[in-house]
Design an enzyme around this catalytic site. Structure first.
Site, PDB file in Angstrom:
ATOM      1  CE  LYS A 189      36.937  34.821  46.838  1.00 15.51           C
ATOM      2  NZ  LYS A 189      35.880  34.058  46.009  1.00 15.51           N
ATOM      3  CG  ASP A 237      33.520  35.671  50.333  1.00 11.47           C
ATOM      4  OD1 ASP A 237      33.313  36.203  51.522  1.00 11.47           O
ATOM      5  OD2 ASP A 237      33.440  34.424  50.463  1.00 11.47           O
TER       6      ASP A 237
END
Length: 213
Positions: free
Chosen positions: A118, A137
């Site tokens: 991420k 996310d």
């Protein structure tokens, strides 16, 4: 995606986006802010990042800070003690291994302490203008499953599925659009379905309670 692009205009942007815009996409500050943002509200992330960057704006200066001082500067972000150690270790590695610069590849970014896919994807998108990455996310994972774009169990699975399910021209924008929408409209609990511009396209997978407010 075109509808979301219009609808998010004027909404509050995610903290890392704000930092990226204000600092002219400085890779180091994008990296640090993203590390701080994990499981932390945007307002807290922005305030903590601002305090930290007032004291240290480069890997070299941040690497010199005692962990205790970093803890005080970033408190009350979630897991601030753990993150303080990662920040210092990351800055040391940036100086010793990468000449004080943030690396530009996924493989190298993942060698930094505390950096997962991420964080690496967001740095590549915001700081290096990559057109080949999708940052996933919890908001992106949740909403892309609600929309029926993917059927996945983890953010990493969602990232790989989105490469197959979406047009590549949208990849750099998926995080910005869905995170902004997820914070303002398509919330985890009591999503504002009645106020959602893309409700006609949404099968509401997994949504059991909706609100029109």
């Amino acid at each position: 995606m075109r509808t979301l692009a219009l609808e998010i205009d004027g909404l509050e942007l995610p903290a890392v986006e704000k930092i990226s815009n204000s600092q002219e996409e400085d890779p180091f500050q994008v990296l640090i802010a993203t590390l701080l943002s994990a499981r932390t509200q945007d307002a807290t992330t922005l305030a903590a990042s601002t305090r930290l960057f007032r004291v240290a704006r480069t890997p070299k200066t941040m690497a010199r800070l005692p962990v205790r001082q970093i803890e005080r500067l970033i408190y009350p972000v979630s897991f601030y003690r753990h993150k303080a150690r990662h920040l210092k270790a990351t800055c040391r590695m940036l100086v010793s291994r990468f000449g004080g610069r943030v690396p530009t590849t996924m493989e190298e970014l993942l060698t930094l302490p505390g950096v997962g896919r991420k964080t690496a994807n967001l740095v590549l998108i915001l700081a290096f203008k990559s057109l080949e990455n999708i940052c996933v996310d919890t908001h992106v994972h949740r909403i892309s499953n609600r929309l029926g774009w993917v059927r996945t169990n983890t953010p990493d699975e969602t990232e790989q599925a989105l490469y197959r399910a979406t047009a590549s021209r949208w990849w750099p924008y998926i995080n910005l659009y869905l995170v902004t929408w997820g914070q303002n409209v398509c919330r985890p609990v009591y999503p504002r379905c009645g106020a959602c511009a893309i409700e006609p396209y949404c099968p509401k997978v997994g949504v059991t309670v909706t609100s029109k407010t």
